[in-house]
Design a protein around this motif. Structure first.
Motif, PDB file in Angstrom:
ATOM      1  N   ARG A   1       0.833  -1.202   0.000  1.00  0.00           N
ATOM      2  CA  ARG A   1       0.000   0.000   0.000  1.00  0.00           C
ATOM      3  C   ARG A   1       0.868   1.253   0.000  1.00  0.00           C
ATOM      4  O   ARG A   1       0.596   2.211  -0.729  1.00  0.00           O
ATOM      5  CB  ARG A   1      -0.927  -0.008   1.206  1.00  0.00           C
ATOM      6  CG  ARG A   1      -2.025  -1.045   1.098  1.00  0.00           C
ATOM      7  CD  ARG A   1      -2.821  -1.196   2.354  1.00  0.00           C
ATOM      8  NE  ARG A   1      -3.471   0.059   2.698  1.00  0.00           N
ATOM      9  CZ  ARG A   1      -4.133   0.256   3.819  1.00  0.00           C
ATOM     10  NH1 ARG A   1      -4.241  -0.712   4.706  1.00  0.00           N
ATOM     11  NH2 ARG A   1      -4.702   1.411   4.065  1.00  0.00           N
ATOM     12  N   ALA A   2       1.933   1.269   0.797  1.00  0.00           N
ATOM     13  CA  ALA A   2       2.826   2.433   0.847  1.00  0.00           C
ATOM     14  C   ALA A   2       3.543   2.631  -0.488  1.00  0.00           C
ATOM     15  O   ALA A   2       3.661   3.757  -0.979  1.00  0.00           O
ATOM     16  CB  ALA A   2       3.836   2.273   1.979  1.00  0.00           C
ATOM     17  N   THR A   3       3.984   1.552  -1.090  1.00  0.00           N
ATOM     18  CA  THR A   3       4.665   1.639  -2.386  1.00  0.00           C
ATOM     19  C   THR A   3       3.717   2.147  -3.464  1.00  0.00           C
ATOM     20  O   THR A   3       4.076   3.017  -4.269  1.00  0.00           O
ATOM     21  CB  THR A   3       5.236   0.268  -2.783  1.00  0.00           C
ATOM     22  OG1 THR A   3       6.155  -0.153  -1.775  1.00  0.00           O
ATOM     23  CG2 THR A   3       5.936   0.323  -4.124  1.00  0.00           C
ATOM     24  N   THR A   4       2.506   1.626  -3.478  1.00  0.00           N
ATOM     25  CA  THR A   4       1.511   2.057  -4.459  1.00  0.00           C
ATOM     26  C   THR A   4       1.179   3.538  -4.284  1.00  0.00           C
ATOM     27  O   THR A   4       1.080   4.281  -5.265  1.00  0.00           O
ATOM     28  CB  THR A   4       0.230   1.213  -4.333  1.00  0.00           C
ATOM     29  OG1 THR A   4       0.554  -0.149  -4.561  1.00  0.00           O
ATOM     30  CG2 THR A   4      -0.830   1.653  -5.314  1.00  0.00           C
ATOM     31  N   THR A   5       1.032   3.980  -3.049  1.00  0.00           N
ATOM     32  CA  THR A   5       0.724   5.388  -2.784  1.00  0.00           C
ATOM     33  C   THR A   5       1.866   6.283  -3.251  1.00  0.00           C
ATOM     34  O   THR A   5       1.629   7.316  -3.883  1.00  0.00           O
ATOM     35  CB  THR A   5       0.444   5.595  -1.289  1.00  0.00           C
ATOM     36  OG1 THR A   5      -0.672   4.767  -0.914  1.00  0.00           O
ATOM     37  CG2 THR A   5       0.127   7.038  -0.976  1.00  0.00           C
ATOM     38  N   ALA A   6       3.096   5.899  -2.974  1.00  0.00           N
ATOM     39  CA  ALA A   6       4.253   6.689  -3.415  1.00  0.00           C
ATOM     40  C   ALA A   6       4.310   6.763  -4.941  1.00  0.00           C
ATOM     41  O   ALA A   6       4.573   7.823  -5.504  1.00  0.00           O
ATOM     42  CB  ALA A   6       5.542   6.099  -2.853  1.00  0.00           C
ATOM     43  N   GLU A   7       4.048   5.655  -5.613  1.00  0.00           N
ATOM     44  CA  GLU A   7       4.060   5.656  -7.078  1.00  0.00           C
ATOM     45  C   GLU A   7       2.974   6.549  -7.645  1.00  0.00           C
ATOM     46  O   GLU A   7       3.192   7.268  -8.615  1.00  0.00           O
ATOM     47  CB  GLU A   7       3.914   4.224  -7.604  1.00  0.00           C
ATOM     48  CG  GLU A   7       5.145   3.378  -7.400  1.00  0.00           C
ATOM     49  CD  GLU A   7       4.945   1.930  -7.791  1.00  0.00           C
ATOM     50  OE1 GLU A   7       3.807   1.535  -8.176  1.00  0.00           O
ATOM     51  OE2 GLU A   7       5.921   1.167  -7.708  1.00  0.00           O
ATOM     52  N   ARG A   8       1.802   6.527  -7.036  1.00  0.00           N
ATOM     53  CA  ARG A   8       0.716   7.384  -7.502  1.00  0.00           C
ATOM     54  C   ARG A   8       1.049   8.861  -7.302  1.00  0.00           C
ATOM     55  O   ARG A   8       0.744   9.695  -8.162  1.00  0.00           O
ATOM     56  CB  ARG A   8      -0.581   7.046  -6.784  1.00  0.00           C
ATOM     57  CG  ARG A   8      -1.209   5.763  -7.236  1.00  0.00           C
ATOM     58  CD  ARG A   8      -2.510   5.531  -6.527  1.00  0.00           C
ATOM     59  NE  ARG A   8      -3.203   4.359  -6.979  1.00  0.00           N
ATOM     60  CZ  ARG A   8      -4.267   3.869  -6.384  1.00  0.00           C
ATOM     61  NH1 ARG A   8      -4.764   4.473  -5.312  1.00  0.00           N
ATOM     62  NH2 ARG A   8      -4.857   2.802  -6.855  1.00  0.00           N
TER      63      ARG A   8
END
Length: 170
Positions: free
Chosen positions: A26-33
């Motif tokens: 979730r943290a990785t996805t949020t950073a990518e977004r």
């Protein structure tokens, strides 16, 4: 009955083992977004500058609006704070912590700064690349909504040189 109890216990154990991996994803996805939102803002600046001429009067300056979306919901990690900041206060150490090349911060005058789940602050420079225009903010910092949409107004003015002014409108 014993089979049901054992099945429930195994399911709970598997869920407990998988939770840290889910949080990391979730943290990785949020950073990518959020990185993608910074790229969208760069492209909007480039498009505004390439199709327009800067003028001294902001009332007649070329303008556009951009919506910055901070991810929220089940698939996103909690974003504590997010803002556009001027890069004067951003050091190479901040850029390194954000996995950003320090040279990118040196070229940019504005950056997207955010913090996910109380972790370290991350910095994404907004460097419009080959566009010959400076970026400035209306104010030192433009705070954005940490879980939703914020509208930004971009104006292409002549402040002693071609400049794109960024202001929050919603």
């Amino acid at each position: 009955m014993i089979r049901v109890v054992l099945t429930v216990l195994v399911a709970v154990a598997l869920l407990a083992a998988a939770t840290p991996a889910l949080e990391d994803a979730r943290a990785t996805t949020t950073a990518e977004r959020l990185d993608t939102e910074a790229d969208r803002l760069e492209r909007a600046v480039g498009s505004l500058v390439s199709d327009s001429v800067s003028v001294a009067d902001p009332a007649v300056a070329a303008r556009t609006t951009v919506t910055v979306r901070v991810p929220s919901g089940f698939g996103a990690a909690s974003v504590d704070r997010v803002a556009l900041v001027e890069t004067d206060g951003i050091s190479a150490a901040d850029a390194t912590a954000a996995e950003t090349a320090p040279a990118d911060v040196d070229e940019a005058t504005v950056a997207l700064r955010y913090r996910i789940d109380g972790g370290p602050e991350r910095v994404v420079p907004i460097a419009p690349g080959s566009v010959d225009a400076a970026l400035t903010l209306d104010g030192e910092t433009l705070a954005l909504r940490p879980g939703g949409e914020s509208r930004l107004a971009l104006r292409f003015v002549d402040d002693g040189g071609p400049t794109v002014r960024i202001a929050r409108v919603g």
